[in-house]
Design a protein around this motif. Structure first.
Motif, short mmCIF file in Angstrom:
data_model
loop_
_atom_site.label_atom_id
_atom_site.label_comp_id
_atom_site.label_asym_id
_atom_site.label_seq_id
_atom_site.Cartn_x
_atom_site.Cartn_y
_atom_site.Cartn_z
N PRO A 57 2.76 -13.47 3.58
CA PRO A 57 2.15 -12.27 4.16
C PRO A 57 1.15 -11.60 3.20
O PRO A 57 1.35 -11.58 1.99
CB PRO A 57 3.37 -11.35 4.39
CG PRO A 57 4.32 -11.74 3.31
CD PRO A 57 4.14 -13.21 3.09
N VAL A 58 0.12 -11.07 3.79
CA VAL A 58 -0.88 -10.28 3.06
C VAL A 58 -1.15 -9.02 3.89
O VAL A 58 -1.50 -9.12 5.07
CB VAL A 58 -2.19 -11.05 2.83
CG1 VAL A 58 -3.22 -10.15 2.15
CG2 VAL A 58 -1.95 -12.30 2.00
N VAL A 59 -0.98 -7.85 3.27
CA VAL A 59 -1.21 -6.57 3.96
C VAL A 59 -2.13 -5.72 3.10
O VAL A 59 -1.89 -5.54 1.89
CB VAL A 59 0.11 -5.81 4.22
CG1 VAL A 59 -0.16 -4.49 4.94
CG2 VAL A 59 1.07 -6.67 5.04
N VAL A 60 -3.19 -5.20 3.71
CA VAL A 60 -4.12 -4.31 3.00
C VAL A 60 -4.29 -3.03 3.83
O VAL A 60 -4.09 -3.02 5.05
CB VAL A 60 -5.50 -4.97 2.77
CG1 VAL A 60 -5.36 -6.17 1.85
CG2 VAL A 60 -6.13 -5.38 4.09
N LEU A 61 -4.67 -1.97 3.13
CA LEU A 61 -4.90 -0.68 3.79
C LEU A 61 -6.21 -0.12 3.27
O LEU A 61 -6.45 -0.09 2.07
CB LEU A 61 -3.75 0.30 3.48
CG LEU A 61 -3.88 1.71 4.07
CD1 LEU A 61 -3.90 1.67 5.59
CD2 LEU A 61 -2.73 2.59 3.58
N ARG A 62 -7.05 0.33 4.19
CA ARG A 62 -8.33 0.91 3.79
C ARG A 62 -8.67 2.11 4.66
O ARG A 62 -8.16 2.26 5.78
CB ARG A 62 -9.46 -0.14 3.86
CG ARG A 62 -9.71 -0.69 5.25
CD ARG A 62 -10.84 -1.70 5.23
NE ARG A 62 -11.17 -2.18 6.56
CZ ARG A 62 -10.57 -3.19 7.16
NH1 ARG A 62 -9.59 -3.83 6.55
NH2 ARG A 62 -10.94 -3.56 8.38
N THR A 63 -9.52 2.97 4.12
CA THR A 63 -9.98 4.13 4.87
C THR A 63 -11.04 3.71 5.88
O THR A 63 -11.50 2.57 5.88
CB THR A 63 -10.56 5.19 3.93
OG1 THR A 63 -11.73 4.65 3.28
CG2 THR A 63 -9.55 5.59 2.86
N LYS A 64 -11.43 4.68 6.71
CA LYS A 64 -12.47 4.38 7.70
C LYS A 64 -13.78 4.00 7.03
O LYS A 64 -14.56 3.21 7.55
CB LYS A 64 -12.68 5.61 8.61
CG LYS A 64 -13.59 5.36 9.79
CD LYS A 64 -13.70 6.59 10.67
CE LYS A 64 -14.60 6.33 11.87
NZ LYS A 64 -14.71 7.54 12.73
N GLY A 65 -14.01 4.56 5.84
CA GLY A 65 -15.23 4.23 5.10
C GLY A 65 -15.16 2.93 4.35
O GLY A 65 -16.12 2.54 3.70
N GLY A 66 -14.00 2.23 4.39
CA GLY A 66 -13.88 0.93 3.73
C GLY A 66 -13.26 0.99 2.35
O GLY A 66 -13.15 -0.03 1.67
N GLU A 67 -12.82 2.16 1.91
CA GLU A 67 -12.20 2.28 0.58
C GLU A 67 -10.76 1.80 0.63
O GLU A 67 -9.99 2.19 1.50
CB GLU A 67 -12.25 3.74 0.12
CG GLU A 67 -11.72 3.95 -1.28
CD GLU A 67 -11.82 5.39 -1.71
OE1 GLU A 67 -11.28 5.72 -2.79
OE2 GLU A 67 -12.42 6.20 -0.97
N SER A 68 -10.40 0.93 -0.34
CA SER A 68 -9.05 0.36 -0.36
C SER A 68 -8.03 1.37 -0.87
O SER A 68 -8.33 2.17 -1.76
CB SER A 68 -9.02 -0.89 -1.25
OG SER A 68 -9.86 -1.90 -0.72
N VAL A 69 -6.83 1.33 -0.30
CA VAL A 69 -5.71 2.15 -0.72
C VAL A 69 -4.66 1.23 -1.32
O VAL A 69 -4.31 0.20 -0.74
CB VAL A 69 -5.12 2.94 0.47
CG1 VAL A 69 -3.94 3.78 0.00
CG2 VAL A 69 -6.18 3.82 1.11
N LYS A 70 -4.14 1.61 -2.50
CA LYS A 70 -3.19 0.76 -3.20
C LYS A 70 -1.86 0.67 -2.45
O LYS A 70 -1.32 1.68 -2.02
CB LYS A 70 -2.95 1.30 -4.61
CG LYS A 70 -2.13 0.37 -5.48
CD LYS A 70 -2.01 0.92 -6.88
CE LYS A 70 -1.17 0.01 -7.77
NZ LYS A 70 -1.03 0.55 -9.14
N LEU A 71 -1.37 -0.56 -2.31
CA LEU A 71 -0.08 -0.82 -1.66
C LEU A 71 0.80 -1.65 -2.58
O LEU A 71 0.30 -2.33 -3.49
CB LEU A 71 -0.27 -1.58 -0.34
CG LEU A 71 -1.04 -0.89 0.79
CD1 LEU A 71 -1.18 -1.86 1.96
CD2 LEU A 71 -0.34 0.38 1.23
N GLY A 72 2.11 -1.59 -2.32
CA GLY A 72 3.02 -2.50 -3.01
C GLY A 72 2.88 -3.91 -2.46
O GLY A 72 2.22 -4.14 -1.43
#
Length: 196
Positions: A57-72
């Protein structure tokens, strides 16, 4: 014989046609938390549930502007994939991007948009109101010490005009009033004797 073999061929073809979509169908995302287009006040864990066992599995989170948010690191438990959100999310629009390898060995991907509407922090107003209260309580302590100085100087200031009046006038005021009355009476008596 010809009719029988024809029926067998048709039945076999139908079975192949019916089983082909099931064989070609990959595993899919069954549910997610947060759900697609959901509005949440906060998010601590992303959870994805699939229709069958998945891996890598690969999970990423980003804002509407494309900025990445750190995840575990994304973890998988048969059909469920989880990823911890390591920091509070400010209000705004976000997108979860995911990729897994399905049970048939094919990779599948997807996106889940959602919105965070974080609650307004309450400590800030109380801190703002407590700060002026502390400054106001401290203000009287600093303003008390200079107060006696003007009070002590006031008698000296009052004494100066009194001495100035005595030095300028020379004589008390009542002496001038009595003198003026005597002059008026004298003029009146002189005019009365002159008329006689």
């Amino acid at each position: 014989m010809a009719v029988r073999s024809f029926l067998i061929t048709v039945c076999g073809a139908l079975l192949l046609l019916l089983s082909a979509p099931a064989a070609l169908a990959h595993d899919a995302l069954k549910s997610s938390s947060p759900a697609k287009d959901a509005k949440v006040s906060s998010l601590e864990t992303i959870e994805l549930e699939f229709t069958s066992k998945v891996q890598v599995p690969v999970v990423v989170l980003r804002t509407k502007g494309g900025e990445s948010v750190k995840l575990g690191k994304a973890e998988v438990d048969e059909r469920t994939v989880t990823a911890e959100v390591t920091e509070p999310l400010p209000s705004g629009a976000y997108v979860i991007g995911w990729r897994v390898v399905s049970s048939d060995g094919h990779p599948i991907t997807g996106e889940i948009p959602f919105t965070v509407k974080a609650a307004d922090p309450t400590p800030t107003p109380s801190e703002e109101t407590s700060a002026p209260a502390a400054s106001e309580s401290a203000a009287p302590a600093t303003s008390v010490s200079p107060a006696p100085a003007p009070a002590a100087e006031q008698p000296a200031a009052d004494a100066t005009p009194a001495s100035a009046e005595e030095s300028d006038g020379g004589l008390p005021t009542w002496v001038w009033v009595v003198g003026a009355l005597l002059v008026v009476l004298g003029v009146g008596a002189w005019l009365a004797t002159r008329r006689r």
